[in-house]
Design a protein around this motif. Structure first.
Motif, short mmCIF file in Angstrom:
data_model
loop_
_atom_site.label_atom_id
_atom_site.label_comp_id
_atom_site.label_asym_id
_atom_site.label_seq_id
_atom_site.Cartn_x
_atom_site.Cartn_y
_atom_site.Cartn_z
N GLY A 380 0.79 -1.22 0.00
CA GLY A 380 0.00 0.00 0.00
C GLY A 380 0.82 1.27 0.00
O GLY A 380 2.06 1.25 -0.06
N VAL A 381 0.11 2.41 0.09
CA VAL A 381 0.73 3.72 -0.10
C VAL A 381 1.75 4.05 0.98
O VAL A 381 2.68 4.82 0.75
N SER A 382 1.59 3.47 2.17
CA SER A 382 2.55 3.77 3.24
C SER A 382 3.95 3.27 2.91
O SER A 382 4.92 3.69 3.55
N HIS A 383 4.08 2.38 1.95
CA HIS A 383 5.38 1.84 1.56
C HIS A 383 5.86 2.41 0.22
O HIS A 383 6.79 1.86 -0.39
N LEU A 384 5.23 3.49 -0.24
CA LEU A 384 5.68 4.11 -1.47
C LEU A 384 7.04 4.77 -1.25
O LEU A 384 7.23 5.52 -0.30
N ARG A 385 7.98 4.49 -2.12
CA ARG A 385 9.35 4.99 -1.96
C ARG A 385 9.56 6.24 -2.80
O ARG A 385 8.91 6.42 -3.84
N LYS A 422 2.68 9.14 -13.20
CA LYS A 422 3.38 10.21 -12.49
C LYS A 422 3.20 10.08 -10.97
O LYS A 422 4.00 10.65 -10.22
N TYR A 423 2.17 9.36 -10.54
CA TYR A 423 1.91 9.21 -9.11
C TYR A 423 3.07 8.54 -8.40
O TYR A 423 3.32 8.79 -7.22
N PHE A 424 3.78 7.66 -9.11
CA PHE A 424 4.84 6.87 -8.48
C PHE A 424 6.14 7.65 -8.35
O PHE A 424 7.11 7.15 -7.78
N PHE A 425 6.19 8.88 -8.88
CA PHE A 425 7.39 9.69 -8.77
C PHE A 425 7.13 10.79 -7.73
O PHE A 425 6.40 11.73 -7.99
N THR A 426 7.72 10.64 -6.57
CA THR A 426 7.50 11.60 -5.49
C THR A 426 8.83 11.94 -4.83
O THR A 426 9.80 11.18 -4.92
N GLY A 435 16.95 5.65 8.79
CA GLY A 435 16.73 4.63 7.78
C GLY A 435 16.50 5.22 6.41
O GLY A 435 16.85 6.38 6.13
N ASP A 436 15.89 4.42 5.53
CA ASP A 436 15.62 4.88 4.17
C ASP A 436 14.60 6.00 4.18
O ASP A 436 13.71 6.05 5.04
N ALA A 437 14.73 6.91 3.21
CA ALA A 437 13.77 8.00 3.09
C ALA A 437 12.40 7.44 2.69
O ALA A 437 12.29 6.36 2.10
N VAL A 438 11.36 8.19 3.02
CA VAL A 438 10.00 7.76 2.69
C VAL A 438 9.40 8.74 1.70
O VAL A 438 9.83 9.89 1.59
N SER A 439 8.40 8.28 0.96
CA SER A 439 7.78 9.10 -0.06
C SER A 439 6.88 10.17 0.55
O SER A 439 6.30 9.99 1.63
N ALA A 440 6.77 11.28 -0.15
CA ALA A 440 5.87 12.35 0.29
C ALA A 440 4.43 11.86 0.32
O ALA A 440 3.64 12.28 1.17
N GLU A 441 4.05 10.97 -0.60
CA GLU A 441 2.70 10.41 -0.60
C GLU A 441 2.43 9.59 0.65
O GLU A 441 1.31 9.59 1.18
N ALA A 442 3.46 8.90 1.14
CA ALA A 442 3.29 8.13 2.37
C ALA A 442 3.06 9.06 3.55
O ALA A 442 2.25 8.77 4.45
#
Length: 506
Positions: A380-385, A422-426, A435-442
């Protein structure tokens, strides 16, 4: 320094974009439906192009006869250049997907039916073929066009008005917008028609009695007042409430009680009544019908990974009719006709090759997006990178501008819904724990979830949201929280507190 004339030989390199190359680049940015329109124009313009159908014979036989059929082995698929050279480009085979393979994604029950007995697939076309040239029934053509708001009002005006009043009504109705509000001054209408202002006001009063209730109002207060009168609720207290809609929006309940001269219970009833009125009565009539978004790419989970496929239902297959070319070339023709025929053949071959390359490029980019964002498709969206065009371009060894064109106007359908590429590019937000950076959508999804769960008596401020997000591992500043909150259409804590107060009263 000699000034005498001389002859020099120089060697240089330059990049020249031919019209065909420019068209190929343009095709990348088009959606499947736009490409379908482009192909339809080419089919009209070029007599050597045909839309492939399910009942077409083998491609090589249609294009060049049995002699050319022997030239291409049938055991393994030929490359795109080889197909073009032998004339087997796009007649019987899809260039991007094997419809009989397990990887083919059946996006609806109609696809499975069509694959077995020639039933209908997406868009009413025969399964596996495009809409161009197919004779499938178009059920939308049987539906009558919805009446517009102007038509609805004119029909009612014709029943109660006539003569000069009907002319005035037509002018007024023509100036009513899609929401049902009158957008012109009555004085301007009176001057234009040369009639007294009082007569125009009288005609407007008649229009304001038409269905839908509230139509013909000049502002929101008048629209609500018309509906209150129709409901027989326009008493002095309600009139004062409607005159102070700005205080209602601000949630100034003590002021409203004092102005209207009512207690808490009466004010709650009035606000509840106010909510039942339609602020845009005209929107229920006319307007453009909502157009559903047709996905360009399908992504599905398979046992061995992910299947990525172009939506062939919206992308017609084309073939080059070489038999017709041979027939035309054998006849007598002048130099101009011969040149035109050669140009048509070259254009047809180029189109088949360009469509092949377009599909391969889209599949390549989409597959890399799925690879980079696999956690999103799984959890889901919480794991969008965080992801950039440059990163995808580097991974697939293409230019960033090419990836940008491919991801424009394209939609991907998966088990989690329909998303624009384009949604997948954040952009990325640093992790609080390193840790790893997280997506703005997340982050936006987390803000939305926190605000949705807040208690009406304990509205979360932006500072509180920052603390809660930091506890979740998001290293984010207050101004960024405010920016993301506004981007997803959520008001400030003050606005939400007033809204909760009004909901509690109503």
């Amino acid at each position: 320094m000699s000034l005498a004339p001389r002859l020099d030989l120089r060697q240089s390199q330059s990049l020249v974009m031919t019209p065909q190359l420019q068209q190929a680049i343009k095709l990348l940015a088009l959606s499947n439906l736009e490409v379908e329109g482009f192909i339809a124009e080419e089919l009209e313009r070029n007599p050597l192009l045909e839309a492939a159908r399910d009942d077409d014979g083998p491609a090589v036989e249609r294009e060049g006869g049995p002699d050319e059929a022997a030239a291409a082995p049938r055991d393994e698929p030929a490359g795109s250049d080889e197909l073009l050279a032998t004339g087997g480009a796009a007649a019987g085979e899809s260039l991007d997907v094997d419809f009989a393979a397990e990887s083919f994604h059946h996006d609806s029950a109609a696809d499975s039916i069509g694959g077995l007995d020639g039933g209908l697939g997406l868009g009413g076309a025969t399964s596996g073929s495009g809409a161009i040239g197919d004779d499938g029934p178009d059920f939308d053509s049987f539906a009558a066009a919805d009446a517009t708001l102007a038509d609805h009002l004119m029909a009612q005006a014709g029943e109660v008005l006539g003569g000069p009043d009907m002319v005035i009504a037509a002018q007024l109705i023509d100036q009513i917008d899609e929401c049902g509000y009158l957008t012109v001054s009555l004085l301007d209408v009176a001057n234009r028609l040369g009639v007294p202002l009082a007569r125009v006001e009288a005609v407007l009063s008649v229009i304001q009695t038409f269905d839908p209730t509230g139509v013909g109002a000049r502002d929101l207060a008048e629209c609500i007042a018309i509906q209150a009168r129709e409901a027989d609720r326009y008493d002095p207290a309600m009139a004062r409430l409607i005159e102070h809609l700005d205080l209602v929006a601000r949630g100034a309940l003590p002021q409203l009680k004092r102005i209207c001269g009512v207690d808490d219970e009466d004010l709650a009833d009035m606000i509840r009544e106010l909510r039942g009125y339609d602020p845009k009565p005209g929107c229920r009539y006319g307007g453009e019908p909502a157009q559903g978004v047709v996905p360009d790419i399908f992504v599905a989970r398979r046992a061995g990974g992910w299947a990525v496929e172009i939506n062939a239902a919206t992308l017609p297959r084309v073939l080059v009719n070489r038999a017709y070319y041979v027939e035309l070339a054998a006849g007598r023709q002048d130099k101009a006709s011969k040149s035109w025929l050669t140009e048509c053949l070259a254009s047809a071959n180029w189109l088949v090759k360009a469509l092949d390359q377009r599909q391969r490029t889209i599949i390549k980019v989409a597959a890399e997006i799925v690879k980079q964002q696999e956690a999103f498709f799984l959890h889901g969206v919480s794991h969008l990178r965080p992801l950039t065009l440059a990163r995808v371009a580097e991974a697939i060894e293409m230019h960033e501008s090419t990836v940008s064109r491919v991801t424009s106007n394209k939609y991907l359908s998966c088990a989690r819904g329909l998303f624009e590429l384009k949604y997948f590019f954040t952009s990325g937000i640093a992790s609080a724990d390193g840790g790893d950076a997280v997506s703005a959508e997340a982050v936006k999804s987390a803000i939305r979830a926190l605000i949705a769960a807040e208690h009406p008596k304990k509205i979360l401020s932006d500072d509180t949201l920052v603390e809660l997000l930091n506890a979740k591992g998001f290293d984010i500043a207050r101004r960024t929280v405010a920016k993301y909150r506004e981007a997803i259409g959520i008001g400030s804590s003050v606005q939400r507190r007033r809204q909760k107060a009004l909901e509690g009263v109503g």
